[in-house]
Design a protein around this motif. Structure first.
Motif, short mmCIF file in Angstrom:
data_model
loop_
_atom_site.label_atom_id
_atom_site.label_comp_id
_atom_site.label_asym_id
_atom_site.label_seq_id
_atom_site.Cartn_x
_atom_site.Cartn_y
_atom_site.Cartn_z
N GLU A 192 0.85 -1.19 0.00
CA GLU A 192 0.00 0.00 0.00
C GLU A 192 0.88 1.24 0.00
O GLU A 192 1.84 1.32 0.77
CB GLU A 192 -0.92 0.02 1.22
CG GLU A 192 -2.01 -1.03 1.14
CD GLU A 192 -3.07 -0.84 2.21
OE1 GLU A 192 -3.31 0.32 2.62
OE2 GLU A 192 -3.63 -1.85 2.64
N GLU A 193 0.55 2.18 -0.86
CA GLU A 193 1.27 3.44 -0.94
C GLU A 193 0.28 4.57 -1.15
O GLU A 193 -0.51 4.53 -2.10
CB GLU A 193 2.26 3.43 -2.12
CG GLU A 193 3.49 2.63 -1.88
CD GLU A 193 4.46 2.73 -3.05
OE1 GLU A 193 4.32 3.63 -3.89
OE2 GLU A 193 5.36 1.87 -3.12
N ASN A 194 0.32 5.55 -0.29
CA ASN A 194 -0.51 6.76 -0.43
C ASN A 194 -1.98 6.43 -0.68
O ASN A 194 -2.64 7.04 -1.52
CB ASN A 194 0.03 7.66 -1.54
CG ASN A 194 1.45 8.09 -1.29
OD1 ASN A 194 1.84 8.31 -0.15
ND2 ASN A 194 2.24 8.17 -2.34
N GLY A 195 -2.50 5.46 0.04
CA GLY A 195 -3.91 5.11 -0.11
C GLY A 195 -4.21 4.17 -1.26
O GLY A 195 -5.34 3.73 -1.44
N TYR A 196 -3.22 3.85 -2.10
CA TYR A 196 -3.43 2.93 -3.22
C TYR A 196 -2.91 1.55 -2.83
O TYR A 196 -1.90 1.42 -2.16
CB TYR A 196 -2.67 3.38 -4.47
CG TYR A 196 -3.21 4.63 -5.11
CD1 TYR A 196 -4.24 4.55 -6.03
CD2 TYR A 196 -2.70 5.87 -4.79
CE1 TYR A 196 -4.74 5.70 -6.63
CE2 TYR A 196 -3.18 7.02 -5.37
CZ TYR A 196 -4.20 6.93 -6.30
OH TYR A 196 -4.69 8.06 -6.88
N VAL A 197 -3.61 0.54 -3.27
CA VAL A 197 -3.10 -0.82 -3.13
C VAL A 197 -2.46 -1.18 -4.46
O VAL A 197 -3.09 -1.12 -5.51
CB VAL A 197 -4.24 -1.82 -2.80
CG1 VAL A 197 -3.70 -3.23 -2.78
CG2 VAL A 197 -4.88 -1.47 -1.48
N ILE A 198 -1.20 -1.54 -4.38
CA ILE A 198 -0.47 -1.88 -5.60
C ILE A 198 -0.24 -3.38 -5.61
O ILE A 198 0.30 -3.94 -4.65
CB ILE A 198 0.88 -1.15 -5.65
CG1 ILE A 198 0.65 0.36 -5.65
CG2 ILE A 198 1.69 -1.59 -6.86
CD1 ILE A 198 1.91 1.17 -5.49
N ARG A 199 -0.68 -4.00 -6.64
CA ARG A 199 -0.46 -5.43 -6.82
C ARG A 199 0.36 -5.61 -8.09
O ARG A 199 -0.06 -5.18 -9.15
CB ARG A 199 -1.77 -6.18 -6.94
CG ARG A 199 -2.57 -6.18 -5.68
CD ARG A 199 -3.79 -7.04 -5.81
NE ARG A 199 -4.51 -6.98 -4.56
CZ ARG A 199 -5.79 -6.69 -4.47
NH1 ARG A 199 -6.49 -6.46 -5.55
NH2 ARG A 199 -6.37 -6.65 -3.29
N GLU A 200 1.47 -6.24 -7.95
CA GLU A 200 2.33 -6.47 -9.11
C GLU A 200 2.59 -7.96 -9.24
O GLU A 200 2.85 -8.64 -8.27
CB GLU A 200 3.66 -5.73 -8.95
CG GLU A 200 3.49 -4.24 -8.96
CD GLU A 200 4.82 -3.52 -8.83
OE1 GLU A 200 5.84 -4.18 -8.57
OE2 GLU A 200 4.81 -2.29 -8.99
N ARG A 201 2.51 -8.42 -10.46
CA ARG A 201 2.80 -9.82 -10.74
C ARG A 201 3.92 -9.84 -11.76
O ARG A 201 3.86 -9.17 -12.77
CB ARG A 201 1.59 -10.52 -11.31
CG ARG A 201 0.41 -10.52 -10.36
CD ARG A 201 -0.73 -11.19 -10.99
NE ARG A 201 -0.61 -12.59 -10.61
CZ ARG A 201 -1.49 -13.51 -10.96
NH1 ARG A 201 -2.51 -13.20 -11.69
NH2 ARG A 201 -1.33 -14.75 -10.57
#
Length: 150
Positions: free
Chosen positions: A91-100
């Motif tokens: 999580e960064e700055n309110g965003y959920v980042i999902r990377e594959r």
């Protein structure tokens, strides 16, 4: 003389062109052979040396561990392969980042008939896979004693 060669199954000319085209544009801006950024290489670089008693293969596999790839021999075909999928979530700055990220490679070599496939050994250290492929005892050179005829 090259006895140990890279195995390349037949592909129609159109497949070769498509593969070349993809290789030019797939990794635009990335180092050659890097695959997807942060993943396993698409084709490891391999050095092959021949000595009197064995062949020695050294494959570069940076960023991998010995659990990330397999080495198989079947019908005089030696194959080094890997298929990985890495998932990351943060999580960064309110965003959920999902990377594959994923990466896969397969590199095969046709073994000459003069090897003892049951005695192949492998070591892995610091991203370098070293395979020793011993030649069979009957294939090794030996000197024949010549006796005088009486």
């Amino acid at each position: 003389m090259r006895n140990l060669v890279t195995y390349r199954p037949y592909r129609p000319a159109s497949a070769n062109f498509d593969r070349w085209f993809d290789s030019v544009f797939q990794n635009w801006g990335l180092p050659h052979g890097s695959g997807i950024a942060g993943s396993a290489p698409t084709a490891p670089r391999v050095n092959v040396r021949e000595q009197a008693d064995a062949y020695h293969l050294e494959a570069e596999l940076p960023g991998l561990t010995e659990k990330d790839f397999t080495v198989n021999v079947e019908h005089n075909l030696l194959t080094i392969a890997s298929e990985q999928e890495r998932k990351e979530e943060r999580e960064e700055n309110g965003y959920v980042i999902r990377e594959r990220r994923s990466g896969a490679f397969q590199r095969s070599f046709s073994l000459p008939e003069n090897v003892d496939a049951d005695q192949i050994s492998a070591t892995f250290k610091d991203g370098l896979l070293t395979l020793t492929v011993p030649k069979s005892a009957k294939a090794q050179a030996r000197q024949i004693a010549v006796q005088s005829a009486a």
